[in-house]
Design a protein around this motif. Structure first.
Motif, mmCIF file in Angstrom:
data_model
loop_
_atom_site.group_PDB
_atom_site.id
_atom_site.type_symbol
_atom_site.label_atom_id
_atom_site.label_comp_id
_atom_site.label_asym_id
_atom_site.label_seq_id
_atom_site.Cartn_x
_atom_site.Cartn_y
_atom_site.Cartn_z
ATOM 1 N N THR A 1 2.904 -5.376 11.364
ATOM 2 C CA THR A 1 2.894 -4.716 10.062
ATOM 3 C C THR A 1 4.112 -5.188 9.289
ATOM 4 O O THR A 1 5.235 -5.113 9.794
ATOM 5 C CB THR A 1 2.935 -3.185 10.225
ATOM 6 N N ASP B 1 0.827 -1.206 0.000
ATOM 7 C CA ASP B 1 0.000 0.000 0.000
ATOM 8 C C ASP B 1 0.867 1.263 0.000
ATOM 9 O O ASP B 1 2.096 1.199 -0.075
ATOM 10 C CB ASP B 1 -1.009 -0.028 1.166
ATOM 11 N N ASN C 1 3.156 -0.971 3.368
ATOM 12 C CA ASN C 1 2.751 -2.156 4.129
ATOM 13 C C ASN C 1 2.339 -3.250 3.148
ATOM 14 O O ASN C 1 1.576 -3.001 2.223
ATOM 15 C CB ASN C 1 1.550 -1.849 5.034
ATOM 16 N N GLU D 1 1.757 3.207 2.172
ATOM 17 C CA GLU D 1 2.726 3.359 3.269
ATOM 18 C C GLU D 1 3.712 2.203 3.313
ATOM 19 O O GLU D 1 4.367 1.978 4.334
ATOM 20 C CB GLU D 1 1.988 3.477 4.601
HETATM 21 C C1 LIG Z 1 0.781 0.741 7.661
HETATM 22 O O1 LIG Z 1 1.247 0.299 8.916
HETATM 23 C C2 LIG Z 1 1.314 1.309 9.902
HETATM 24 C C3 LIG Z 1 1.989 0.733 11.123
HETATM 25 O O2 LIG Z 1 1.314 -0.386 11.578
HETATM 26 C C4 LIG Z 1 -0.086 1.818 10.171
HETATM 27 O O3 LIG Z 1 -0.046 2.837 11.146
HETATM 28 C C5 LIG Z 1 -0.693 2.334 8.879
HETATM 29 O O4 LIG Z 1 -2.027 2.699 9.096
HETATM 30 C C6 LIG Z 1 -0.612 1.286 7.789
HETATM 31 N N1 LIG Z 1 -1.028 1.884 6.529
HETATM 32 C C7 LIG Z 1 -2.115 1.536 5.859
HETATM 33 C C8 LIG Z 1 -2.351 2.273 4.588
HETATM 34 O O5 LIG Z 1 -2.883 0.667 6.252
#
Ligand SMILES: *[C@@H]1O[C@H](CO)[C@@H](O)[C@H](O)[C@H]1NC(C)=O
Length: 195
Positions: A172, A130, A134, A132
């Protein structure tokens, strides 16, 4: 006229086959997977691949990938293509599967494509990174469950005690680009007889 057409098509074929620098398609991103789960033994741990499984904190005896630079490395290197997750390798294609069936309970591992088969209910497609960075499978996050030797094996989240494993931790899976990626062949479960 006909000869001209043949010559022309030969010329066109030669031209399209001619190397323009590197005529390979754009390279896929090469990345490692880092666990984010604060205040846990796996926080910031790099995912390793050994004996057909992905996990964290594998003992040194399990860090046995054969890499083109001749060095051992703890962090496995991955690529994604069309929603399918692979280990970054040289000759043998090694691909990640997930088994979400009642039998599999989210078990995750890799197999030598063309030589071995994934489990009968193993799924290959559904991996995504995604915005970020992940990594998820079919929108689902991953978890790690403790095993022997302080190692943690990676499973798909969803079943809190897969195959009876206690103390699993959701985490994550953060993708970290590897600019120094080297191709490796990782051991599979039946590799014990290899020379
Ligand atoms: C990606 O992981 C981080 C840390 O767990 C989290 O805060 C964030 O919401 C996640 N991003 C998405 C787009 O789900």
């Amino acid at each position: 006229m006909q000869l001209n057409a043949i010559l022309l098509s030969l010329f066109a074929a030669a031209a399209s086959a001619a190397p323009t620098g590197s005529s390979c398609p754009a390279p896929e991103r090469k990345f490692g997977i880092m666990a984010l789960r604060s205040a846990s033994p796996i926080h910031f741990a790099p995912a390793s691949a050994s004996q057909g499984k992905l996990g964290f904190n594998f003992p040194a005896s399990k860090i046995d990938a054969q890499c083109t630079d001749g060095k051992t490395r703890t962090d496995a290197i991955f690529t994604i293509k069309d929603g399918e997750l692979y280990l970054y390798g040289k000759d043998q294609v090694q691909q990640i599967y997930v088994d979400r069936s009642g039998m599999g309970q989210g078990v995750l591992g890799y197999f030598n494509k063309g030589v071995e088969n994934p489990p009968r209910n193993g799924e290959l497609k559904g991996w995504a990174v995604d915005s970020e960075d992940n990594l998820t499978f079919s929108g689902t996050t991953l978890q790690a469950c403790p095993g022997a030797d302080n190692a943690w094996h990676i499973w798909l989240s969803g079943v809190s005690k897969p195959a009876g494993a206690e103390g699993c931790l959701g985490f994550t899976a953060r993708v970290v680009t590897k600019s120094d990626a080297v191709q490796c062949t990782y051991s599979t479960f039946n590799a014990g007889t290899a020379a």
